[in-house]
Design a protein around this motif. Structure first.
Motif, short mmCIF file in Angstrom:
data_model
loop_
_atom_site.label_atom_id
_atom_site.label_comp_id
_atom_site.label_asym_id
_atom_site.label_seq_id
_atom_site.Cartn_x
_atom_site.Cartn_y
_atom_site.Cartn_z
N PHE A 5 0.86 -1.17 0.00
CA PHE A 5 0.00 0.00 0.00
C PHE A 5 0.90 1.22 0.00
O PHE A 5 1.68 1.41 0.93
N SER A 7 1.27 5.37 -0.13
CA SER A 7 0.52 6.59 0.15
C SER A 7 1.39 7.81 -0.12
O SER A 7 2.62 7.74 -0.10
N ASP A 11 -3.43 10.57 0.21
CA ASP A 11 -3.80 9.75 -0.95
C ASP A 11 -3.22 8.35 -0.84
O ASP A 11 -2.07 8.17 -0.44
N MET A 12 -4.01 7.36 -1.23
CA MET A 12 -3.58 5.96 -1.22
C MET A 12 -3.71 5.42 -2.63
O MET A 12 -4.76 5.57 -3.26
N GLY A 30 -4.74 -3.66 -2.77
CA GLY A 30 -3.37 -3.16 -2.76
C GLY A 30 -2.62 -3.61 -4.00
O GLY A 30 -3.12 -4.40 -4.82
#
Length: 72
Positions: A5, A7, A11-12, A30
């Motif tokens: 994941f 970031s 924001d991801m 993910g």
């Protein structure tokens, strides 16, 4: 499997997947995939490889990446 994941602030980065072996519907997940032969003892190597394969981001472009857990 290796899943990452990424970031940037709030924001991801997620991937929209068109189904899988387990699910017959689209879902967000993910970045990642299956480990290759020889990666079982190198989860970070597998994660960086999957990130580059799926996004194009290279290891040198990623900051503060760390292993959170290993699930077997």
């Amino acid at each position: 499997m290796a899943t990452a994941f990424l970031s940037n602030g709030n924001d991801m980065l997620m991937m929209k997947k068109a189904g899988s072996r387990l699910f017959d519907f689209e879902f967000w997940g993910g970045i990642g995939g299956h480990l290759e032969h020889g990666e079982l003892n190198s989860p970070m190597t597998a994660s960086y490889r999957e990130i580059e394969e799926e996004t194009g981001f290279k290891q040198a472009e990623i900051e503060n990446f760390r292993l959170r857990y290993v699930l077997m």
